[in-house]
Design a protein around this motif. Sequence first.
Motif, PDB file in Angstrom:
ATOM      1  N   GLY A 101      10.547  -0.105 -10.945  1.00  0.00           N
ATOM      2  CA  GLY A 101      10.532  -0.250  -9.490  1.00  0.00           C
ATOM      3  C   GLY A 101      10.802  -1.683  -9.094  1.00  0.00           C
ATOM      4  O   GLY A 101      10.891  -2.575  -9.937  1.00  0.00           O
ATOM      5  N   CYS A 102      10.925  -1.916  -7.791  1.00  0.00           N
ATOM      6  CA  CYS A 102      11.138  -3.289  -7.308  1.00  0.00           C
ATOM      7  C   CYS A 102      10.043  -4.211  -7.801  1.00  0.00           C
ATOM      8  O   CYS A 102      10.298  -5.330  -8.249  1.00  0.00           O
ATOM      9  CB  CYS A 102      11.177  -3.308  -5.778  1.00  0.00           C
ATOM     10  SG  CYS A 102      12.628  -2.516  -5.041  1.00  0.00           S
ATOM     11  N   HIS A 139       8.630   4.241 -16.628  1.00  0.00           N
ATOM     12  CA  HIS A 139       7.982   4.493 -15.339  1.00  0.00           C
ATOM     13  C   HIS A 139       6.542   4.987 -15.510  1.00  0.00           C
ATOM     14  O   HIS A 139       6.296   6.026 -16.112  1.00  0.00           O
ATOM     15  CB  HIS A 139       8.798   5.541 -14.585  1.00  0.00           C
ATOM     16  CG  HIS A 139       8.668   5.442 -13.090  1.00  0.00           C
ATOM     17  ND1 HIS A 139       7.850   4.543 -12.458  1.00  0.00           N
ATOM     18  CD2 HIS A 139       9.266   6.153 -12.096  1.00  0.00           C
ATOM     19  CE1 HIS A 139       7.956   4.685 -11.148  1.00  0.00           C
ATOM     20  NE2 HIS A 139       8.805   5.666 -10.904  1.00  0.00           N
ATOM     21  N   GLY A 141       4.659   3.291  -6.208  1.00  0.00           N
ATOM     22  CA  GLY A 141       5.325   4.441  -6.809  1.00  0.00           C
ATOM     23  C   GLY A 141       5.031   4.531  -8.296  1.00  0.00           C
ATOM     24  O   GLY A 141       4.837   5.617  -8.843  1.00  0.00           O
ATOM     25  N   ASP A 142       4.964   3.395  -8.956  1.00  0.00           N
ATOM     26  CA  ASP A 142       4.749   3.343 -10.403  1.00  0.00           C
ATOM     27  C   ASP A 142       3.320   3.742 -10.770  1.00  0.00           C
ATOM     28  O   ASP A 142       3.105   4.451 -11.755  1.00  0.00           O
ATOM     29  CB  ASP A 142       5.042   1.918 -10.894  1.00  0.00           C
ATOM     30  CG  ASP A 142       5.174   1.816 -12.396  1.00  0.00           C
ATOM     31  OD1 ASP A 142       5.988   2.564 -12.970  1.00  0.00           O
ATOM     32  OD2 ASP A 142       4.482   0.983 -12.996  1.00  0.00           O
ATOM     33  N   TYR A 192       9.583   3.953  -1.761  1.00  0.00           N
ATOM     34  CA  TYR A 192      10.385   3.789  -2.969  1.00  0.00           C
ATOM     35  C   TYR A 192      11.613   2.961  -2.587  1.00  0.00           C
ATOM     36  O   TYR A 192      12.623   3.499  -2.138  1.00  0.00           O
ATOM     37  CB  TYR A 192      10.810   5.140  -3.533  1.00  0.00           C
ATOM     38  CG  TYR A 192       9.685   5.913  -4.173  1.00  0.00           C
ATOM     39  CD1 TYR A 192       9.323   5.674  -5.490  1.00  0.00           C
ATOM     40  CD2 TYR A 192       8.969   6.868  -3.455  1.00  0.00           C
ATOM     41  CE1 TYR A 192       8.286   6.378  -6.086  1.00  0.00           C
ATOM     42  CE2 TYR A 192       7.928   7.569  -4.036  1.00  0.00           C
ATOM     43  CZ  TYR A 192       7.596   7.315  -5.353  1.00  0.00           C
ATOM     44  OH  TYR A 192       6.568   8.002  -5.950  1.00  0.00           O
ATOM     45  N   LEU A 214      13.769   1.183  -4.387  1.00  0.00           N
ATOM     46  CA  LEU A 214      14.986   1.276  -5.203  1.00  0.00           C
ATOM     47  C   LEU A 214      15.783   2.536  -4.894  1.00  0.00           C
ATOM     48  O   LEU A 214      16.974   2.598  -5.192  1.00  0.00           O
ATOM     49  CB  LEU A 214      14.633   1.236  -6.693  1.00  0.00           C
ATOM     50  CG  LEU A 214      14.262  -0.132  -7.280  1.00  0.00           C
ATOM     51  CD1 LEU A 214      14.026  -0.018  -8.773  1.00  0.00           C
ATOM     52  CD2 LEU A 214      15.351  -1.160  -7.018  1.00  0.00           C
ATOM     53  N   THR A 215      15.119   3.550  -4.325  1.00  0.00           N
ATOM     54  CA  THR A 215      15.824   4.808  -4.032  1.00  0.00           C
ATOM     55  C   THR A 215      15.884   5.062  -2.524  1.00  0.00           C
ATOM     56  O   THR A 215      15.817   6.198  -2.070  1.00  0.00           O
ATOM     57  CB  THR A 215      15.175   5.988  -4.764  1.00  0.00           C
ATOM     58  OG1 THR A 215      13.762   5.998  -4.499  1.00  0.00           O
ATOM     59  CG2 THR A 215      15.381   5.879  -6.257  1.00  0.00           C
ATOM     60  N   LYS A 216      15.955   3.966  -1.756  1.00  0.00           N
ATOM     61  CA  LYS A 216      16.301   3.988  -0.328  1.00  0.00           C
ATOM     62  C   LYS A 216      15.205   4.422   0.621  1.00  0.00           C
ATOM     63  O   LYS A 216      15.457   5.013   1.665  1.00  0.00           O
ATOM     64  CB  LYS A 216      17.558   4.850  -0.089  1.00  0.00           C
ATOM     65  CG  LYS A 216      18.720   4.510  -1.019  1.00  0.00           C
ATOM     66  CD  LYS A 216      19.021   3.013  -1.040  1.00  0.00           C
ATOM     67  CE  LYS A 216      20.163   2.691  -1.994  1.00  0.00           C
ATOM     68  NZ  LYS A 216      20.336   1.239  -2.218  1.00  0.00           N
ATOM     69  N   GLN A 220      12.105   6.378   0.538  1.00  0.00           N
ATOM     70  CA  GLN A 220      11.268   7.561   0.739  1.00  0.00           C
ATOM     71  C   GLN A 220       9.795   7.136   0.731  1.00  0.00           C
ATOM     72  O   GLN A 220       9.426   6.128   0.128  1.00  0.00           O
ATOM     73  CB  GLN A 220      11.492   8.585  -0.390  1.00  0.00           C
ATOM     74  CG  GLN A 220      12.920   9.042  -0.544  1.00  0.00           C
ATOM     75  CD  GLN A 220      13.694   8.219  -1.560  1.00  0.00           C
ATOM     76  OE1 GLN A 220      13.444   7.039  -1.731  1.00  0.00           O
ATOM     77  NE2 GLN A 220      14.629   8.860  -2.239  1.00  0.00           N
ATOM     78  N   SER A 248       6.074   6.739  -0.394  1.00  0.00           N
ATOM     79  CA  SER A 248       5.378   6.804  -1.679  1.00  0.00           C
ATOM     80  C   SER A 248       4.019   7.456  -1.456  1.00  0.00           C
ATOM     81  O   SER A 248       3.633   7.781  -0.329  1.00  0.00           O
ATOM     82  CB  SER A 248       5.197   5.408  -2.275  1.00  0.00           C
ATOM     83  OG  SER A 248       4.103   4.739  -1.659  1.00  0.00           O
ATOM     84  N   CYS A 292       8.059  -4.039   2.647  1.00  0.00           N
ATOM     85  CA  CYS A 292       9.463  -3.895   2.237  1.00  0.00           C
ATOM     86  C   CYS A 292      10.334  -4.178   3.456  1.00  0.00           C
ATOM     87  O   CYS A 292      10.366  -3.384   4.405  1.00  0.00           O
ATOM     88  CB  CYS A 292       9.703  -2.477   1.714  1.00  0.00           C
ATOM     89  SG  CYS A 292      11.436  -2.115   1.340  1.00  0.00           S
TER      90      CYS A 292
END
Length: 351
Positions: A67-68, A87, A113-114, A143, A145-147, A149, A151, A218
């Motif tokens: 993740g970031c 992950h 997320g992690d 999340y 890194l995946t735009k 969503q 968490s 973020c």
Amino acid sequence: MTYITKPALHHPTLGLNKVGYTRRDYEGRVSTLCAGCGHDSISAAIIQACWELDIEPHRVAKLSGIGCSSKTPDYFLGASHGFNTVHGRMPSVLTGANLANRDLLYLGVSGDGDSASIGLGQFANAMRRGVRMAYIVENNGVYGLTKGQFSATADKGSKSKKGAVNNDSPIDLVGMALQLGATYVARGFSGDKEQLVPLIKGAIGHGGAAFIDVISPCVAFNNHSGSTKSYDYVREHNESVSRIDFIPRRSEITADYAEGDTIEVEQHDGTILKLRKLDSDYDPCNRYAALSYMNEHQERGEVVTGLLYLDPLALDLHASLNTSHKPLNALRERDLCPGNASLEKINASLR
């Protein structure tokens, strides 16, 4: 940005700490995160904390997941040991490394997320086992890194950048850490370095499982009106239970605090955490009172930050397992295989 290398030269006027390092010596590579990302502020706080603690970088092992947030160990302590796991698996890899070499200082860096989704079970067991580590979750509620969503830590009713409303109840990692037995529990805000640096210093110096949940906005996906993890929201709703300073053993005790009551809590290794109480009814050494206090303020929409709980007599996993004081990775064959006579004595003790 990954092709840009930081200059190796240091300005001759940079100050040195007690082990002869400048603050620059605790930096890593150039960050590739978005400009203004709260995670970079956390990296800066870690750098400052380690420099002020006079830690030799090679004594630190930093581990992360995916993740970031888990990219950030590349941006600090470039001369330390590092391991980027898969992950959600950072806690178990760190546990194994800790058992093999207890002489290192362990810094686990993760994200919401992690740790709160795929790694939730790993997080839970690291806390309940008392693995000695400073576990930092860089919590932005999305999340990245995946735009963007939601968490698992996104608050119910909060809105995404596109206007979608989160209808799921959030996982509160601070509450879980308190219930699972973590002996140092805190929440910080990436935009409050004055509070965050001593929280990290206290976690590194703690003798057991130390957990810090850091609200880290973020800027790309979760820093808008309707988000409960934006810069503006946290600043407007922050309820700080304490302002702390961390005082290494044998160092002069100096602190500059506003008016208010102070308490000094000595940890197992002689280091001292000095707290200024902002709420006269708050007791940082009462686990269940901390949980109740946090839930009460959460109902009001307030983000409670500061040192929420501390057990100054914490035990770690090595104490529970009664492992050798000599690191396991330094034991030789004659130490590990002392012969049949020793084996018979052990077997006899178990009958």
